[in-house]
Design a protein around this motif. Structure first.
Motif, PDB file in Angstrom:
ATOM      1  N   PRO A  84      34.041  44.503  43.587  1.00 16.36           N
ATOM      2  CA  PRO A  84      34.397  43.380  44.468  1.00 16.36           C
ATOM      3  C   PRO A  84      33.822  43.647  45.853  1.00 16.36           C
ATOM      4  CG  PRO A  84      36.327  44.184  43.281  1.00 16.36           C
ATOM      5  CD  PRO A  84      35.207  45.169  43.025  1.00 16.36           C
ATOM      6  N   TYR A  85      33.155  42.679  46.415  1.00 11.49           N
ATOM      7  CA  TYR A  85      32.379  42.967  47.619  1.00 11.49           C
ATOM      8  C   TYR A  85      32.895  42.250  48.863  1.00 11.49           C
ATOM      9  CZ  TYR A  85      30.232  38.702  45.897  1.00 11.49           C
ATOM     10  OH  TYR A  85      30.032  37.436  45.425  1.00 11.49           O
ATOM     11  N   GLY A  86      34.165  41.830  48.797  1.00 14.72           N
ATOM     12  CA  GLY A  86      34.799  41.267  49.994  1.00 14.72           C
ATOM     13  C   GLY A  86      35.312  42.380  50.893  1.00 14.72           C
ATOM     14  N   HIS A  87      36.243  42.029  51.779  1.00 14.69           N
ATOM     15  CA  HIS A  87      36.806  43.030  52.683  1.00 14.69           C
ATOM     16  C   HIS A  87      37.943  43.768  51.979  1.00 14.69           C
ATOM     17  CE1 HIS A  87      35.016  40.195  55.811  1.00 14.69           C
ATOM     18  NE2 HIS A  87      34.246  41.251  55.741  1.00 14.69           N
ATOM     19  N   THR A  88      37.589  44.481  50.958  1.00 14.32           N
ATOM     20  CA  THR A  88      38.550  45.193  50.108  1.00 14.32           C
ATOM     21  C   THR A  88      38.935  46.527  50.757  1.00 14.32           C
ATOM     22  OG1 THR A  88      36.718  46.270  48.986  1.00 14.32           O
ATOM     23  CG2 THR A  88      37.486  44.204  48.039  1.00 14.32           C
ATOM     24  N   PRO A  89      39.952  47.193  50.216  1.00 12.34           N
ATOM     25  CA  PRO A  89      40.287  48.534  50.739  1.00 12.34           C
ATOM     26  C   PRO A  89      39.076  49.465  50.697  1.00 12.34           C
ATOM     27  CG  PRO A  89      42.025  47.759  49.288  1.00 12.34           C
ATOM     28  CD  PRO A  89      40.916  46.743  49.202  1.00 12.34           C
ATOM     29  N   GLN A  90      38.290  49.361  49.635  1.00 13.57           N
ATOM     30  CA  GLN A  90      37.099  50.201  49.525  1.00 13.57           C
ATOM     31  C   GLN A  90      36.080  49.877  50.631  1.00 13.57           C
ATOM     32  OE1 GLN A  90      35.509  50.014  45.604  1.00 13.57           O
ATOM     33  NE2 GLN A  90      34.504  51.997  45.778  1.00 13.57           N
ATOM     34  N   PHE A  91      36.009  48.608  50.952  1.00 14.92           N
ATOM     35  CA  PHE A  91      35.134  48.182  52.043  1.00 14.92           C
ATOM     36  C   PHE A  91      35.565  48.865  53.344  1.00 14.92           C
ATOM     37  CE2 PHE A  91      33.881  45.631  55.599  1.00 14.92           C
ATOM     38  CZ  PHE A  91      32.642  45.118  55.270  1.00 14.92           C
ATOM     39  N   HIS A  92      36.866  48.800  53.615  1.00 13.61           N
ATOM     40  CA  HIS A  92      37.370  49.390  54.859  1.00 13.61           C
ATOM     41  C   HIS A  92      37.195  50.907  54.894  1.00 13.61           C
ATOM     42  CE1 HIS A  92      39.301  45.413  55.379  1.00 13.61           C
ATOM     43  NE2 HIS A  92      39.038  45.674  56.639  1.00 13.61           N
ATOM     44  N   GLU A  93      37.379  51.503  53.728  1.00 14.13           N
ATOM     45  CA  GLU A  93      37.206  52.950  53.633  1.00 14.13           C
ATOM     46  C   GLU A  93      35.770  53.340  53.984  1.00 14.13           C
ATOM     47  OE1 GLU A  93      37.383  55.642  49.811  1.00 14.13           O
ATOM     48  OE2 GLU A  93      39.249  54.483  50.051  1.00 14.13           O
ATOM     49  N   LYS A  94      34.837  52.615  53.412  1.00 11.70           N
ATOM     50  CA  LYS A  94      33.423  52.899  53.686  1.00 11.70           C
ATOM     51  C   LYS A  94      33.108  52.640  55.159  1.00 11.70           C
ATOM     52  CE  LYS A  94      29.145  53.785  52.231  1.00 11.70           C
ATOM     53  NZ  LYS A  94      28.777  55.125  51.762  1.00 11.70           N
ATOM     54  N   MET A  95      33.672  51.568  55.662  1.00 16.65           N
ATOM     55  CA  MET A  95      33.432  51.203  57.051  1.00 16.65           C
ATOM     56  C   MET A  95      33.866  52.338  57.974  1.00 16.65           C
ATOM     57  SD  MET A  95      34.633  47.587  58.678  1.00 16.65           S
ATOM     58  CE  MET A  95      36.290  48.074  59.076  1.00 16.65           C
ATOM     59  N   GLU A  96      35.051  52.890  57.689  1.00 19.44           N
ATOM     60  CA  GLU A  96      35.527  53.977  58.523  1.00 19.44           C
ATOM     61  C   GLU A  96      34.694  55.234  58.337  1.00 19.44           C
ATOM     62  OE1 GLU A  96      39.863  54.001  57.985  1.00 19.44           O
ATOM     63  OE2 GLU A  96      39.648  51.944  58.742  1.00 19.44           O
ATOM     64  N   SER A  97      34.307  55.494  57.093  1.00 17.49           N
ATOM     65  CA  SER A  97      33.602  56.757  56.865  1.00 17.49           C
ATOM     66  C   SER A  97      32.199  56.747  57.474  1.00 17.49           C
ATOM     67  CB  SER A  97      33.561  57.087  55.367  1.00 17.49           C
ATOM     68  OG  SER A  97      32.534  56.371  54.732  1.00 17.49           O
ATOM     69  N   ILE A  98      31.589  55.595  57.594  1.00 20.06           N
ATOM     70  CA  ILE A  98      30.243  55.599  58.164  1.00 20.06           C
ATOM     71  C   ILE A  98      30.234  55.214  59.640  1.00 20.06           C
ATOM     72  CG2 ILE A  98      29.285  55.060  55.890  1.00 20.06           C
ATOM     73  CD1 ILE A  98      28.513  52.333  56.872  1.00 20.06           C
ATOM     74  N   GLY A  99      31.400  54.815  60.149  1.00 21.76           N
ATOM     75  CA  GLY A  99      31.497  54.574  61.579  1.00 21.76           C
ATOM     76  C   GLY A  99      31.027  53.209  62.050  1.00 21.76           C
ATOM     77  N   VAL A 100      31.245  52.201  61.222  1.00 23.22           N
ATOM     78  CA  VAL A 100      31.008  50.829  61.681  1.00 23.22           C
ATOM     79  C   VAL A 100      32.268  50.385  62.402  1.00 23.22           C
ATOM     80  CG1 VAL A 100      30.696  48.442  60.893  1.00 23.22           C
ATOM     81  CG2 VAL A 100      29.400  50.279  59.836  1.00 23.22           C
ATOM     82  N   SER A 101      32.105  49.752  63.549  1.00 19.24           N
ATOM     83  CA  SER A 101      33.291  49.318  64.284  1.00 19.24           C
ATOM     84  C   SER A 101      34.071  48.311  63.478  1.00 19.24           C
ATOM     85  CB  SER A 101      32.922  48.648  65.598  1.00 19.24           C
ATOM     86  OG  SER A 101      32.032  49.433  66.283  1.00 19.24           O
ATOM     87  N   ARG A 102      35.341  48.355  63.708  1.00 13.36           N
ATOM     88  CA  ARG A 102      36.219  47.501  62.950  1.00 13.36           C
ATOM     89  C   ARG A 102      36.063  46.041  63.355  1.00 13.36           C
ATOM     90  NH1 ARG A 102      40.374  49.574  60.021  1.00 13.36           N
ATOM     91  NH2 ARG A 102      41.466  47.903  58.977  1.00 13.36           N
ATOM     92  N   TYR A 103      35.956  45.807  64.620  1.00 16.62           N
ATOM     93  CA  TYR A 103      35.894  44.424  65.086  1.00 16.62           C
ATOM     94  C   TYR A 103      34.564  44.158  65.737  1.00 16.62           C
ATOM     95  CZ  TYR A 103      40.802  44.625  64.181  1.00 16.62           C
ATOM     96  OH  TYR A 103      41.996  44.789  63.558  1.00 16.62           O
ATOM     97  N   ASN A 104      34.082  43.032  65.411  1.00 12.28           N
ATOM     98  CA  ASN A 104      32.818  42.610  65.949  1.00 12.28           C
ATOM     99  C   ASN A 104      33.090  41.418  66.849  1.00 12.28           C
ATOM    100  OD1 ASN A 104      30.188  43.147  66.032  1.00 12.28           O
ATOM    101  ND2 ASN A 104      29.773  42.575  63.933  1.00 12.28           N
ATOM    102  N   PRO A 105      32.820  41.553  68.108  1.00 12.88           N
ATOM    103  CA  PRO A 105      33.110  40.408  68.968  1.00 12.88           C
ATOM    104  C   PRO A 105      32.159  39.261  68.648  1.00 12.88           C
ATOM    105  CG  PRO A 105      31.941  42.104  70.170  1.00 12.88           C
ATOM    106  CD  PRO A 105      32.215  42.658  68.812  1.00 12.88           C
TER     107      PRO A 105
END
Ligand SMILES: [Zn+2]
Ligand SMILES: [Zn+2]
Length: 174
Positions: A84-105
């Motif tokens: 699943p390629y939405g904003h899933t828990p796995q998505f957030h996990e990857k986001m944190e592990s690679i250092g993409v900011s959480r919020y994009n203005p």
């Protein structure tokens, strides 16, 4: 011409954060994207990533573009892995592990907060305030003499960040 080379940034992310696994999709600027910084368009015959052109004029353009591309690449990465390629828990996990900011203005425009979809025709409607009891005007006009008809009641697809960040992922048939 842009001083920002999206394919180069893609390649940097790919090696830093995705073990070089990702093949280059079509990546393009989109000058019509206003309510979001980027967009991932899933397509088994060739995915597309779009980055909003207005980011180039922002103060922290480089950082925002890099973040946005990184964000869309996580969608792409999940899609390629058949997850699943939405904003899933796995998505957030990857986001944190690679250092993409959480919020994009997404400045300049007040963003829409909610996305609804018509049960009848599938049309998507972006609004700032929550709708309580609303139906798709086009469908009611066409099939119900312009009266409210619950068959065309709008269904809430997403609220908040998902709507701010980018388009809701397209539905895949089958
Ligand atoms: Zn409709
Ligand atoms: Zn997203």
């Amino acid at each position: 011409m842009s001083e920002f080379d999206l394919e180069k940034i893609f390649s940097e992310w790919n090696h830093e954060a995705f073990e070089g696994e990702l093949s280059l999709p079509e990546i393009r600027w989109n000058s019509r994207l206003r309510t979001s910084a980027g967009r991932f368009i899933p397509d088994p015959s060739g995915c597309v990533i779009e980055v909003a052109s207005y980011l180039r004029d922002e103060l922290e353009a480089e950082k925002l573009i890099r973040d946005t591309l990184g964000h869309e690449m996580i969608h792409y990465w999940l899609f390629v892995k058949n997850l699943p390629y939405g904003h899933t828990p796995q998505f957030h996990e990857k986001m944190e592990s690679i250092g993409v900011s959480r919020y994009n203005p997404v400045p300049k425009h007040r963003p829409f907060k909610h996305c609804y979809e018509c049960r009848g025709c599938g049309q998507r409607i972006f609004v700032r305030k929550r709708l309580r009891l609303a139906a798709c005007a086009a469908c009611c006009n066409e099939h119900a003499d312009g009266r409210y008809d619950s068959r065309f009641k709008l269904k809430l697809l997403a609220s908040g960040e998902a709507v701010l960040r980018d388009q809701i992922p397209l539905k895949r048939s089958g």
